[in-house]
Design a protein around this motif. Structure first.
Motif, PDB file in Angstrom:
ATOM      1  N   GLY A 115       0.992  -1.217  -0.128  1.00 12.28           N
ATOM      2  CA  GLY A 115      -0.035   0.256   0.057  1.00 12.28           C
ATOM      3  C   GLY A 115       0.835   1.243   0.237  1.00 12.28           C
ATOM      4  N   SER A 116       0.268   2.433   0.686  1.00 10.74           N
ATOM      5  CA  SER A 116       0.897   3.423   0.547  1.00 10.74           C
ATOM      6  C   SER A 116       1.404   4.095   2.120  1.00 10.74           C
ATOM      7  N   ASN A 117       2.568   4.359   2.165  1.00  3.77           N
ATOM      8  CA  ASN A 117       2.922   4.676   3.594  1.00  3.77           C
ATOM      9  C   ASN A 117       3.039   3.562   4.604  1.00  3.77           C
ATOM     10  N   ILE A 118       3.354   2.248   3.992  1.00  6.06           N
ATOM     11  CA  ILE A 118       3.413   1.205   4.694  1.00  6.06           C
ATOM     12  C   ILE A 118       5.104   0.735   5.150  1.00  6.06           C
ATOM     13  N   THR A 119       5.757   0.913   4.010  1.00  6.33           N
ATOM     14  CA  THR A 119       7.154   0.456   4.136  1.00  6.33           C
ATOM     15  C   THR A 119       8.080   1.646   3.365  1.00  6.33           C
ATOM     16  N   SER A 120       9.359   1.875   3.858  1.00  5.94           N
ATOM     17  CA  SER A 120      10.330   2.582   3.131  1.00  5.94           C
ATOM     18  C   SER A 120      11.147   1.847   2.456  1.00  5.94           C
ATOM     19  N   VAL A 121      11.126   0.567   2.131  1.00  2.37           N
ATOM     20  CA  VAL A 121      11.742  -0.511   1.713  1.00  2.37           C
ATOM     21  C   VAL A 121      11.755  -0.090   0.026  1.00  2.37           C
ATOM     22  N   GLN A 122      12.714  -0.606  -0.864  1.00  5.06           N
ATOM     23  CA  GLN A 122      12.857  -0.119  -1.980  1.00  5.06           C
ATOM     24  C   GLN A 122      11.879  -1.137  -2.688  1.00  5.06           C
ATOM     25  N   PRO A 123      10.838  -0.522  -3.421  1.00  4.02           N
ATOM     26  CA  PRO A 123      10.049  -1.362  -4.224  1.00  4.02           C
ATOM     27  C   PRO A 123      10.833  -2.504  -4.927  1.00  4.02           C
ATOM     28  N   GLY A 124      10.144  -3.691  -4.863  1.00  3.18           N
ATOM     29  CA  GLY A 124      10.659  -4.846  -5.702  1.00  3.18           C
ATOM     30  C   GLY A 124      11.945  -5.588  -4.966  1.00  3.18           C
ATOM     31  N   SER A 125      12.161  -5.106  -3.740  1.00  4.06           N
ATOM     32  CA  SER A 125      13.328  -5.610  -3.179  1.00  4.06           C
ATOM     33  C   SER A 125      12.740  -7.002  -2.153  1.00  4.06           C
ATOM     34  N   ALA A 126      11.525  -7.554  -2.105  1.00  2.04           N
ATOM     35  CA  ALA A 126      11.227  -8.624  -1.421  1.00  2.04           C
ATOM     36  C   ALA A 126      11.399  -9.719  -2.340  1.00  2.04           C
ATOM     37  N   GLN A 127      12.533 -10.658  -2.017  1.00  2.00           N
ATOM     38  CA  GLN A 127      12.759 -11.693  -2.803  1.00  2.00           C
ATOM     39  C   GLN A 127      12.849 -13.060  -2.151  1.00  2.00           C
ATOM     40  N   GLY A 128      12.454 -14.156  -2.877  1.00  2.00           N
ATOM     41  CA  GLY A 128      12.515 -15.625  -2.479  1.00  2.00           C
ATOM     42  C   GLY A 128      11.296 -15.780  -1.420  1.00  2.00           C
ATOM     43  N   SER A 129      10.118 -15.196  -1.641  1.00  3.82           N
ATOM     44  CA  SER A 129       9.072 -15.646  -0.891  1.00  3.82           C
ATOM     45  C   SER A 129       8.617 -17.053  -1.313  1.00  3.82           C
ATOM     46  N   TYR A 130       8.597 -17.863  -0.461  1.00  6.56           N
ATOM     47  CA  TYR A 130       7.842 -19.354  -0.971  1.00  6.56           C
ATOM     48  C   TYR A 130       6.390 -19.511  -1.140  1.00  6.56           C
ATOM     49  N   LEU A 131       5.964 -20.083  -2.107  1.00  2.00           N
ATOM     50  CA  LEU A 131       4.492 -20.580  -2.458  1.00  2.00           C
ATOM     51  C   LEU A 131       4.552 -21.924  -2.586  1.00  2.00           C
ATOM     52  N   VAL A 132       4.141 -22.677  -1.818  1.00  3.76           N
ATOM     53  CA  VAL A 132       4.350 -24.191  -1.639  1.00  3.76           C
ATOM     54  C   VAL A 132       3.173 -24.784  -2.313  1.00  3.76           C
ATOM     55  N   VAL A 133       3.249 -25.585  -3.101  1.00  4.69           N
ATOM     56  CA  VAL A 133       2.584 -26.413  -3.944  1.00  4.69           C
ATOM     57  C   VAL A 133       2.703 -28.131  -3.937  1.00  4.69           C
ATOM     58  N   SER A 134       1.515 -28.518  -4.194  1.00  6.78           N
ATOM     59  CA  SER A 134       1.734 -30.155  -4.353  1.00  6.78           C
ATOM     60  C   SER A 134       1.974 -30.562  -5.754  1.00  6.78           C
ATOM     61  N   ASP A 135       1.710 -29.826  -6.858  1.00  4.85           N
ATOM     62  CA  ASP A 135       2.094 -30.313  -7.892  1.00  4.85           C
ATOM     63  C   ASP A 135       2.741 -29.171  -8.633  1.00  4.85           C
ATOM     64  N   ILE A 136       4.062 -29.010  -9.029  1.00  6.37           N
ATOM     65  CA  ILE A 136       4.856 -27.861  -9.436  1.00  6.37           C
ATOM     66  C   ILE A 136       4.510 -27.716 -10.858  1.00  6.37           C
ATOM     67  N   GLN A 137       4.142 -28.748 -11.431  1.00  2.00           N
ATOM     68  CA  GLN A 137       3.948 -28.434 -12.880  1.00  2.00           C
ATOM     69  C   GLN A 137       2.739 -27.795 -13.287  1.00  2.00           C
ATOM     70  N   LYS A 138       1.692 -28.178 -12.440  1.00  2.00           N
ATOM     71  CA  LYS A 138       0.151 -27.813 -12.511  1.00  2.00           C
ATOM     72  C   LYS A 138       0.249 -26.365 -12.237  1.00  2.00           C
ATOM     73  N   ALA A 139       0.657 -26.160 -11.152  1.00  2.00           N
ATOM     74  CA  ALA A 139       0.675 -24.754 -10.585  1.00  2.00           C
ATOM     75  C   ALA A 139       1.367 -23.722 -11.559  1.00  2.00           C
ATOM     76  N   ARG A 140       2.596 -24.134 -12.077  1.00  2.00           N
ATOM     77  CA  ARG A 140       3.301 -23.284 -13.052  1.00  2.00           C
ATOM     78  C   ARG A 140       2.405 -23.032 -14.230  1.00  2.00           C
ATOM     79  N   ASP A 141       1.823 -24.075 -14.780  1.00  2.00           N
ATOM     80  CA  ASP A 141       1.051 -23.782 -16.124  1.00  2.00           C
ATOM     81  C   ASP A 141      -0.112 -23.081 -15.717  1.00  2.00           C
ATOM     82  N   GLU A 142      -0.907 -23.312 -14.569  1.00  2.00           N
ATOM     83  CA  GLU A 142      -2.038 -22.217 -14.217  1.00  2.00           C
ATOM     84  C   GLU A 142      -1.469 -20.838 -14.183  1.00  2.00           C
TER      85      GLU A 142
END
Length: 274
Positions: A115-142
């Motif tokens: 949002g706005s006025n939430i963080t002073s961190v540089q936009p785009g600097s959040a890296q490596g956040s995990y999204l865990v899936v049970s079927d990687i190919q299906k999730a990737r294709d979706e």
């Protein structure tokens, strides 16, 4: 500070990185709280520091609820995550310029906010956040079908290659025999905040369970079987008390045997037997 007593000698208790939070009054006895490795503990210490039977340990849950993403254009980010079909939980704007938008990925107990006025961190600097899936190919294709510029499925040729976006050590295709924790795909949002899809089909011991529909069905059947073993000699009780105790313990990483003991203790407590 008094010496800790009453801890089970069979366990290895962390002694490093301990930070005292405060001294507290627990049920009329001297106590104190401290954090270690990100977990908050509270100990009760008897006034004479000798009667170990009166020592009580309370391990308090600390649940990761929200991760903040730095973005430069709130509406653009909102449109991106809406297109992923993530659940929009909130979009609140205030007169002082503060705005918070919250989304939750499907099946996740943790949300994101930007949002706005939430963080002073540089936009785009959040890296490596995990999204865990049970079927990687299906999730990737979706995700690709929703217009996301996502990598092909890969597995690391060397440790850590999943975090190196231009690494030649990424090997195309899922890990051999679809090994849990070893297959990935990556994408970014419009600001460059990086997401890492990881396939987990079987979690390591003590790391809880992946409660997708299939896993939840399996857990319910396991719970039914264990309750069936307990019920013939059990006091009269409502099945939901035992089920809740067992399933919560399993989700927190307990073995089936330890979960059954936790469920039994829950039943006994509900009946005033302990």
């Amino acid at each position: 500070m008094p010496e800790l007593t009453g801890l089970e000698s069979s366990k290895e208790w962390p002694t490093a990185d301990i930070t005292l939070v405060s001294q507290v009054d627990l049920t009329g006895l001297l106590g104190f709280q401290f954090t270690t490795r990100g977990r908050l503990f509270a100990y009760q210490v008897v006034s004479n520091f000798e009667d170990q039977k009166q020592m009580e340990l309370m391990n308090m849950d600390l649940k990761l609820e929200v991760v903040v993403l730095p973005v430069s254009d709130v509406d653009r980010a909102k449109q991106f995550y809406s297109n992923l079909d993530w659940r929009l939980d909130a979009d609140f704007a205030f007169d002082n310029g503060f705005r918070v938008v919250q989304f939750t990925p499907p099946g996740s107990m943790c949300s994101i906010q930007f949002g706005s006025n939430i963080t002073s961190v540089q936009p785009g600097s959040a890296q490596g956040s995990y999204l865990v899936v049970s079927d990687i190919q299906k999730a990737r294709d979706e995700l690709a079908a929703k217009g996301v510029d996502i990598s092909e499925v890969f597995h690391p040729g060397v440790p850590g290659a999943q975090f190196q976006t231009k690494s030649s050590d990424r090997i195309s295709g899922p890990a051999t025999e679809s090994s849990s924790y070893r297959s990935f795909a990556t994408f970014t949002d419009p600001d460059g905040n990086g997401w890492l899809l990881q396939e987990i089909t079987t979690r390591l011991p003590g790391r809880g369970l992946s409660l997708d529909v299939d896993s939840l069905t399996e857990l319910l059947r396991e719970t039914e079987d264990k309750h069936g073993e307990y019920e013939p000699t059990a006091p009269k009780h409502h099945w939901s008390i035992w089920y809740a105790g067992y399933m919560a313990a399993r989700q927190n990483g307990a073995t089936p045997e330890d979960a059954a003991n936790a469920a039994r203790e829950r039943v006994e407590k509900s009946l005033g037997q302990n």
